[in-house]
Scaffold this active site. Structure first.
Site, PDB file in Angstrom:
ATOM      1  N   GLU A  17       0.839  -1.201   0.000  1.00 37.50           N
ATOM      2  CA  GLU A  17       0.000   0.000   0.000  1.00 37.50           C
ATOM      3  C   GLU A  17       0.876   1.255   0.000  1.00 37.50           C
ATOM      4  O   GLU A  17       1.851   1.334   0.748  1.00 37.50           O
ATOM      5  CB  GLU A  17      -0.911  -0.006   1.235  1.00 37.50           C
ATOM      6  CG  GLU A  17      -1.829   1.216   1.277  1.00 37.50           C
ATOM      7  CD  GLU A  17      -2.873   1.084   2.362  1.00 37.50           C
ATOM      8  OE1 GLU A  17      -3.618   0.092   2.372  1.00 37.50           O
ATOM      9  OE2 GLU A  17      -2.932   1.995   3.214  1.00 37.50           O
ATOM     10  N   THR A  48      -3.973   4.914  -1.389  1.00 35.29           N
ATOM     11  CA  THR A  48      -4.991   5.439  -0.472  1.00 35.29           C
ATOM     12  C   THR A  48      -5.652   6.703  -1.031  1.00 35.29           C
ATOM     13  O   THR A  48      -5.166   7.335  -1.980  1.00 35.29           O
ATOM     14  CB  THR A  48      -4.400   5.766   0.918  1.00 35.29           C
ATOM     15  OG1 THR A  48      -3.444   6.814   0.767  1.00 35.29           O
ATOM     16  CG2 THR A  48      -3.746   4.544   1.543  1.00 35.29           C
ATOM     17  N   TYR A  49      -6.766   7.063  -0.399  1.00 32.88           N
ATOM     18  CA  TYR A  49      -7.607   8.185  -0.840  1.00 32.88           C
ATOM     19  C   TYR A  49      -7.847   9.086   0.354  1.00 32.88           C
ATOM     20  O   TYR A  49      -8.222   8.601   1.432  1.00 32.88           O
ATOM     21  CB  TYR A  49      -8.934   7.617  -1.341  1.00 32.88           C
ATOM     22  CG  TYR A  49      -9.807   8.589  -2.084  1.00 32.88           C
ATOM     23  CD1 TYR A  49      -9.510   8.927  -3.392  1.00 32.88           C
ATOM     24  CD2 TYR A  49     -10.933   9.149  -1.481  1.00 32.88           C
ATOM     25  CE1 TYR A  49     -10.325   9.805  -4.102  1.00 32.88           C
ATOM     26  CE2 TYR A  49     -11.745  10.017  -2.178  1.00 32.88           C
ATOM     27  CZ  TYR A  49     -11.443  10.339  -3.494  1.00 32.88           C
ATOM     28  OH  TYR A  49     -12.241  11.207  -4.193  1.00 32.88           O
ATOM     29  N   HIS A  77      -8.140   3.153  -3.731  1.00 35.31           N
ATOM     30  CA  HIS A  77      -9.046   3.302  -2.588  1.00 35.31           C
ATOM     31  C   HIS A  77     -10.033   4.422  -2.942  1.00 35.31           C
ATOM     32  O   HIS A  77      -9.671   5.395  -3.611  1.00 35.31           O
ATOM     33  CB  HIS A  77      -8.293   3.734  -1.331  1.00 35.31           C
ATOM     34  CG  HIS A  77      -7.333   2.709  -0.801  1.00 35.31           C
ATOM     35  ND1 HIS A  77      -6.983   2.643   0.532  1.00 35.31           N
ATOM     36  CD2 HIS A  77      -6.635   1.720  -1.405  1.00 35.31           C
ATOM     37  CE1 HIS A  77      -6.124   1.654   0.723  1.00 35.31           C
ATOM     38  NE2 HIS A  77      -5.887   1.082  -0.436  1.00 35.31           N
ATOM     39  N   GLY A 108     -14.996   5.908   4.778  1.00 32.26           N
ATOM     40  CA  GLY A 108     -14.339   7.190   5.020  1.00 32.26           C
ATOM     41  C   GLY A 108     -14.726   7.722   6.382  1.00 32.26           C
ATOM     42  O   GLY A 108     -15.506   7.099   7.119  1.00 32.26           O
ATOM     43  N   ASP A 158     -20.677  -4.780  14.646  1.00 30.19           N
ATOM     44  CA  ASP A 158     -19.497  -4.623  13.787  1.00 30.19           C
ATOM     45  C   ASP A 158     -19.437  -5.780  12.783  1.00 30.19           C
ATOM     46  O   ASP A 158     -19.294  -5.571  11.572  1.00 30.19           O
ATOM     47  CB  ASP A 158     -18.234  -4.614  14.658  1.00 30.19           C
ATOM     48  CG  ASP A 158     -16.967  -4.339  13.866  1.00 30.19           C
ATOM     49  OD1 ASP A 158     -16.510  -3.181  13.858  1.00 30.19           O
ATOM     50  OD2 ASP A 158     -16.447  -5.283  13.227  1.00 30.19           O
ATOM     51  N   LYS A 165     -21.579  -6.214   4.093  1.00 32.29           N
ATOM     52  CA  LYS A 165     -20.928  -5.541   2.947  1.00 32.29           C
ATOM     53  C   LYS A 165     -20.007  -6.507   2.216  1.00 32.29           C
ATOM     54  O   LYS A 165     -19.880  -6.448   0.996  1.00 32.29           O
ATOM     55  CB  LYS A 165     -20.194  -4.267   3.380  1.00 32.29           C
ATOM     56  CG  LYS A 165     -18.911  -4.463   4.181  1.00 32.29           C
ATOM     57  CD  LYS A 165     -18.238  -3.118   4.505  1.00 32.29           C
ATOM     58  CE  LYS A 165     -17.023  -3.308   5.407  1.00 32.29           C
ATOM     59  NZ  LYS A 165     -16.375  -2.066   5.810  1.00 32.29           N
TER      60      LYS A 165
HETATM   61  P1  FAD Z   1     -18.126   1.300   7.129  1.00 28.36           P
HETATM   62  O1  FAD Z   1     -18.163  -0.062   6.552  1.00 28.36           O
HETATM   63  O2  FAD Z   1     -19.140   2.265   6.656  1.00 28.36           O
HETATM   64  O3  FAD Z   1     -18.203   1.147   8.711  1.00 28.36           O
HETATM   65  C1  FAD Z   1     -18.055   2.280   9.570  1.00 28.36           C
HETATM   66  C2  FAD Z   1     -18.867   2.040  10.846  1.00 28.36           C
HETATM   67  O4  FAD Z   1     -20.255   2.052  10.503  1.00 28.36           O
HETATM   68  C3  FAD Z   1     -18.611   0.678  11.515  1.00 28.36           C
HETATM   69  O5  FAD Z   1     -18.706   0.868  12.897  1.00 28.36           O
HETATM   70  C4  FAD Z   1     -19.747  -0.177  10.999  1.00 28.36           C
HETATM   71  O6  FAD Z   1     -20.057  -1.260  11.886  1.00 28.36           O
HETATM   72  C5  FAD Z   1     -20.869   0.830  10.927  1.00 28.36           C
HETATM   73  N1  FAD Z   1     -21.887   0.492   9.940  1.00 28.36           N
HETATM   74  C6  FAD Z   1     -21.692   0.018   8.688  1.00 28.36           C
HETATM   75  N2  FAD Z   1     -22.876  -0.151   8.060  1.00 28.36           N
HETATM   76  C7  FAD Z   1     -23.850   0.233   8.939  1.00 28.36           C
HETATM   77  C8  FAD Z   1     -25.271   0.315   8.878  1.00 28.36           C
HETATM   78  N3  FAD Z   1     -25.945  -0.056   7.790  1.00 28.36           N
HETATM   79  N4  FAD Z   1     -25.932   0.771   9.971  1.00 28.36           N
HETATM   80  C9  FAD Z   1     -25.260   1.159  11.112  1.00 28.36           C
HETATM   81  N5  FAD Z   1     -23.888   1.098  11.195  1.00 28.36           N
HETATM   82  C10 FAD Z   1     -23.205   0.656  10.138  1.00 28.36           C
HETATM   83  N6  FAD Z   1      -9.695   5.853   5.001  1.00 28.36           N
HETATM   84  C11 FAD Z   1      -9.517   6.822   4.086  1.00 28.36           C
HETATM   85  O7  FAD Z   1     -10.014   7.936   4.267  1.00 28.36           O
HETATM   86  N7  FAD Z   1      -8.773   6.600   2.950  1.00 28.36           N
HETATM   87  C12 FAD Z   1      -8.211   5.390   2.681  1.00 28.36           C
HETATM   88  O8  FAD Z   1      -7.563   5.217   1.657  1.00 28.36           O
HETATM   89  C13 FAD Z   1      -8.393   4.334   3.639  1.00 28.36           C
HETATM   90  N8  FAD Z   1      -7.900   3.112   3.408  1.00 28.36           N
HETATM   91  C14 FAD Z   1      -8.157   2.094   4.293  1.00 28.36           C
HETATM   92  C15 FAD Z   1      -7.680   0.815   4.005  1.00 28.36           C
HETATM   93  C16 FAD Z   1      -7.929  -0.236   4.886  1.00 28.36           C
HETATM   94  C17 FAD Z   1      -7.426  -1.614   4.541  1.00 28.36           C
HETATM   95  C18 FAD Z   1      -8.659   0.001   6.090  1.00 28.36           C
HETATM   96  C19 FAD Z   1      -8.893  -1.128   7.063  1.00 28.36           C
HETATM   97  C20 FAD Z   1      -9.138   1.264   6.375  1.00 28.36           C
HETATM   98  C21 FAD Z   1      -8.900   2.330   5.482  1.00 28.36           C
HETATM   99  N9  FAD Z   1      -9.389   3.621   5.713  1.00 28.36           N
HETATM  100  C22 FAD Z   1      -9.173   4.613   4.799  1.00 28.36           C
HETATM  101  C23 FAD Z   1     -10.105   3.939   6.942  1.00 28.36           C
HETATM  102  C24 FAD Z   1     -11.646   3.874   6.787  1.00 28.36           C
HETATM  103  O9  FAD Z   1     -12.120   4.792   5.847  1.00 28.36           O
HETATM  104  C25 FAD Z   1     -12.190   4.211   8.148  1.00 28.36           C
HETATM  105  O10 FAD Z   1     -11.943   3.145   9.039  1.00 28.36           O
HETATM  106  C26 FAD Z   1     -13.643   4.601   8.203  1.00 28.36           C
HETATM  107  O11 FAD Z   1     -13.904   5.097   9.527  1.00 28.36           O
HETATM  108  C27 FAD Z   1     -14.609   3.447   8.011  1.00 28.36           C
HETATM  109  O12 FAD Z   1     -14.444   2.816   6.871  1.00 28.36           O
HETATM  110  P2  FAD Z   1     -15.251   1.457   6.585  1.00 28.36           P
HETATM  111  O13 FAD Z   1     -15.104   1.225   5.136  1.00 28.36           O
HETATM  112  O14 FAD Z   1     -14.895   0.396   7.530  1.00 28.36           O
HETATM  113  O15 FAD Z   1     -16.749   1.999   6.913  1.00 28.36           O
END
Ligand code: FAD
Length: 289
Positions: A17, A48-49, A77, A108, A158, A165
């Site tokens: 990455e 990353t983004y 990303h 995000g 969680d 998803k």
């Molecule tokens: P989500 O899947 O939306 O989850 C976020 C929270 O919402 C979780 O607590 C989940 O349980 C909850 N949730 C999900 N769906 C629902 C629903 N329907 N109802 C209620 N709650 C729900 N961030 C960046 O800005 N740029 C990047 O490039 C980046 N790269 C990453 C790469 C990796 C491998 C990882 C692990 C993380 C990365 N992140 C990045 C961080 C990520 O964007 C953050 O962790 C962000 O807070 C959540 O992303 P997520 O995709 O897990 O979100």
């Protein structure tokens, strides 16, 4: 073959990455890093983004550069928060035109000051997964948090949202972690929710304890006491601290592979040294052509 779903179906994947640099010096340094890592022939690299689209152009530039200038497949990303659906569509149109085949669809984060994004038609990553799927043509990854996402109220919700998803995507990549049991528990939990898609562990060698502790705090990961003690044995010698950090990461990687992890994704922080050392420790020089 460049779609990550196909690569994972064919065998264990090893990937790196990078983040898009902010300035000229950063681009030069990343150019050197990629030149030093390219010959390891990773299966793909991800870019990353910036939250809310802050690196939209720089991420796309780096993804295009990797696609055009190296034999390695890039994964872009992309985060939903801070974007309209029309913006996401425009970004996907550009990636498709560039021949990019892999997207990591992320929720995000809201701005760090606690305010809300000015415009956001997405709340959760699953909404972005659905839109990327509907657009078509991309292999889709999602993020997983072995020690739970910091905004998750409990373990069950969680895992439930993650499984929901992930069944609509192709694979997950995890936040970094330091205990193999966190990964095994995550995979078990997903399986009990009926989801057996590949979950690739994200690996962060601890080369700077203060920096990694800050990142761990933000992402909900724990830096265990035994790790702090082991790295602290290096005293004020940063090279020795880095050597110990890589040694610890190598042990974790070996145990994860033994336990059946479908791949390893190395967080490089745009540096080549720790990743090259890990690669050598794991004997991957022999495994890769
Ligand atoms: P989500 O899947 O939306 O989850 C976020 C929270 O919402 C979780 O607590 C989940 O349980 C909850 N949730 C999900 N769906 C629902 C629903 N329907 N109802 C209620 N709650 C729900 N961030 C960046 O800005 N740029 C990047 O490039 C980046 N790269 C990453 C790469 C990796 C491998 C990882 C692990 C993380 C990365 N992140 C990045 C961080 C990520 O964007 C953050 O962790 C962000 O807070 C959540 O992303 P997520 O995709 O897990 O979100």
């Amino acid at each position: 073959m460049a779609r990550i779903a196909d690569l994972l179906a064919a065998g264990t994947t090893y990937s790196f990455e990078f983040f898009p640099p902010k300035n000229e010096a950063g681009w030069l340094s990343l150019g050197r890093t990629i030149a030093e890592l390219e010959h390891l022939a990773p299966h793909y690299v991800s870019v990353t983004y910036g939250a809310g689209g802050s690196t939209r152009t720089r991420t796309a530039d780096l993804v295009s550069w990797v696609k055009r200038q190296t034999p390695i497949s890039p994964m872009a990303h992309l985060t939903g928060q801070g974007h309209t659906r029309a913006e996401i569509r425009d970004i996907l149109i550009d990636y498709r035109a560039e021949g990019v085949e892999n997207i990591l669809a992320l929720g995000g984060d809201p701005p760090a000051d606690g305010s809300a994004h000015a415009v956001s038609e997405y709340q959760f990553s699953s909404e972005l997964v659905d839109d990327v799927r509907e657009f078509g043509g991309f292999s889709i990854g999602v993020a997983a948090h072995p020690e739970l996402h910091p905004r998750s109220p409990d373990r069950d919700s969680d895992r439930r949202h993650l499984a929901a998803k992930l069944v609509r995507a192709d694979f997950a990549i995890t936040q970094f972690f330091f205990e193999v049991d966190h990964y095994l528990a995550l995979v078990d939990d997903l399986s009990s929710h009926g989801c057996d898609k590949p979950v690739v562990p994200g690996i962060m060698p601890v080369t700077n304890l203060a920096q990694v502790s800050r990142m761990a705090h933000m992402s909900g990961a724990e830096v265990p006491g035994w790790l702090v003690e082991r790295v602290a044995k290096a005293g004020d010698d940063p090279d020795e601290a880095s050597r110990i950090g890589v040694e610890i990461a190598s042990e974790l990687c070996a145990r994860l592979l033994e336990a059946g992890a479908p791949g390893l994704h190395f967080y490089t922080l745009n540096r080549s040294g720790p990743t090259r050392d890990l690669w050598a420790n794991l004997g991957l020089d022999r495994a890769q052509p």
